[in-house]
Design an enzyme around this catalytic site. Structure first.
Site, PDB file in Angstrom:
ATOM      1  N   GLU A 239       0.873  -1.173   0.000  1.00  0.00           N
ATOM      2  CA  GLU A 239       0.000   0.000   0.000  1.00  0.00           C
ATOM      3  C   GLU A 239       0.905   1.216   0.000  1.00  0.00           C
ATOM      4  OE1 GLU A 239      -1.556   3.222   1.006  1.00  0.00           O
ATOM      5  OE2 GLU A 239      -1.949   2.373   2.981  1.00  0.00           O
ATOM      6  N   CYS A 273      -2.242   9.074   2.919  1.00  0.00           N
ATOM      7  CA  CYS A 273      -2.041   8.502   1.582  1.00  0.00           C
ATOM      8  C   CYS A 273      -3.282   8.670   0.716  1.00  0.00           C
ATOM      9  CB  CYS A 273      -1.640   7.030   1.688  1.00  0.00           C
ATOM     10  SG  CYS A 273      -2.802   6.002   2.588  1.00  0.00           S
TER      11      CYS A 273
END
Length: 494
Positions: A239, A273
């Protein structure tokens, strides 16, 4: 003077003040190997407990975390600088994911019968998902509980042991999570933490006893972790970063869209993010939206509404992006003076060229570019014109158009008329495409990410006259097979 036999240590610092909040051991390759070996033994015991017993213990861990919620949040606050309220919210969301993983592991991963097809009617087909063993989790500093728990909780629920290497900026959070887990599972080291710097994470990724690595961090670091994993063909779920866009349609609720854009861009000092970094607004509502956004942003200030930039080196990236964007565009809130280490006040810049670093590269700060587009089609094209593909947001009053945009956005997740809401829904998978990584945490896909499918076919009875997989097969039996396949699959669909 440090002797050769004493372990090396490093300090965890309060990013707002620079004060030391903790000192931790740098786990070397030998220490990592010992943790993985102990985890392998613990994993076998944990897997044999079965779904029901693991569920009971994980739900107890959830209760322990909840009772220590304020302590966890305070540790997050000390090591990241984020407000305690935001740290509390992060931990609450992690608790809900732990609860979902514990309660749903059996239904997602447990044995189930599957239809064998008409040709295999004499067979019983079963599918189940088995643990991988030891999962190595390499976590980030920006959400040091919520993000790694998306791997830890699901890996544990799937029957694995976990060795967690927290960020060197937030080691105390990782240590606390493991200590609280031991209150619920004291018998074996099912969940261990190894603190350290990059070398510690590299040793974990390269260890042959690790069944899978769950990594969260930059795209560049992910490539190095993948190279280490490749030595042993260790699979990885990655990720990575994002450059998420928010699209504002002509019939959007503008106050709600502006509020979401500001929160998505500036909460956690923009160190998210899936934070909003780009906004594309349809021409006819552009001016009204920009007024709404700038009015709201005028009341937001670093050190009051959000914390400092946790990683000092990121300040240079933010400054470079802001300098270029302001020089080539038009700053409507803040500017180069907004970067005042360790804080960065909100920066909103318009008319920024698409090739600008502020548009193409992950900034990871409380900055946002806002651009006018002719229609949502142009917004979609520009939103997708990046190497990243993590999250996205659409604000529209037209449900059908919003759903169409959400599907066509090149991202792993999209929120409609809300921001980052997909992360809070435990049943939805979380992850990206392209430069944002691959694999999924959360939801049923997150549970399966930490298990291996096991297929079992059992013959219930011999099929008369159909010895297909035998050297005693006759031409007549092969002909029967051809007739059956032709009957089942040979008709063209109109």
């Amino acid at each position: 003077m440090t002797t050769a036999t004493e372990p090396r240590t490093f300090d965890s610092l309060d990013p707002a003040t620079g004060a030391v909040v903790g000192t931790h051991v740098i786990a070397d390759a030998a220490a990592v190997a010992a943790a993985v070996a102990a985890g392998g033994e613990a994993a076998r015991w944990w897997a044999e407990l079965g779904f029901a017993e693991r569920r009971r213990r994980l739900l107890d861990y959830k209760a322990v975390l909840t009772r220590n919620l304020r302590q966890v949040a305070d540790t997050i606050h000390q090591e990241t600088g984020k407000p305690v309220g935001d740290a509390l919210l992060e931990t609450v969301l992690a608790i809900t994911h732990l609860d979902w993983a514990a309660r749903n592991a059996r239904s997602v991963l447990g044995p189930r019968r599957v239809f064998p097809g008409l040709i295999g009617l004499n067979m019983a087909a079963t599918l189940e998902y088995l643990p991988l063993g030891v999962i190595g989790v390499i976590g980030p500093w920006n959400y040091p509980v919520f993000t790694p728990m998306g791997s830890i909780a699901y890996a544990l629920a799937a029957g694995n042991a976990v060795v967690f290497k927290p960020s060197e900026l937030t080691p105390g959070v990782g240590v606390l999570l493991a200590e609280l887990f031991a209150e619920s599972v004291p018998e074996r080291p099912v969940f261990q933490v190894v603190t350290g710097l990059g070398e510690t994470g590299a040793a974990l990724a390269a260890h042959p006893g690790v069944g899978k690595i769950a990594f969260t961090g930059s795209t560049a670091t992910a490539k190095r972790v993948m190279a280490a994993c490749a030595q042993n063909l260790t699979p990885i779920v990655a990720e990575c970063g994002g450059k998420d866009a928010l699209i504002v349609d002509r019939d959007a609720d503008l106050p709600a869209a502006a509020d979401a854009a500001l929160w998505g861009a500036c909460s956690n000092a923009g160190q998210t993010c899936v934070g909003v970094e780009r906004v594309y607004v349809v021409d006819e509502v552009y001016d009204a939206f920009l007024r709404e956004l700038t009015t709201r942003a005028a009341d937001i200030r670093a050190g009051k509404d959000y914390g400092p930039i946790t990683m000092p080196a990121q300040l240079d990236v933010i400054r470079r992006h802001v300098d270029d964007a302001v020089a080539r565009g038009r700053a409507v809130v803040g500017g180069v003076e907004s970067v005042r280490p360790p804080y960065v006040d909100p920066v909103i810049v318009t008319d920024v060229p698409e090739d600008s670093p502020a548009v193409q590269e992950e900034t990871f700060g409380p900055t946002i570019t806002v651009d006018r587009v002719a229609d949502v089609g142009e917004a979609l094209r520009r939103a997708n014109a990046t190497a990243y593909g993590l999250g996205a947001t659409v604000f529209s009053g037209n449900r059908r158009r919003a759903m169409d945009l959400a599907r066509r956005l090149r991202s792993g997740m999209t929120a409609i008329n809300s921001v980052i809401s997909f992360a809070a829904i435990a049943s939805l998978p979380f992850g990206g495409v392209g430069g944002s990584g691959f694999g999924r945490i959360h939801g049923a896909d997150g549970l399966r990410e930490f298990a291996r499918p096991k297929a079992i076919a059992r013959q219930r009875f011999a099929m008369p006259g159909m010895r297909i997989t035998s050297f005693r097969r006759t031409p007549a039996e092969l002909e029967r097979l051809i007739r059956l396949v032709t009957f089942l699959h040979g008709r063209r669909k109109k």
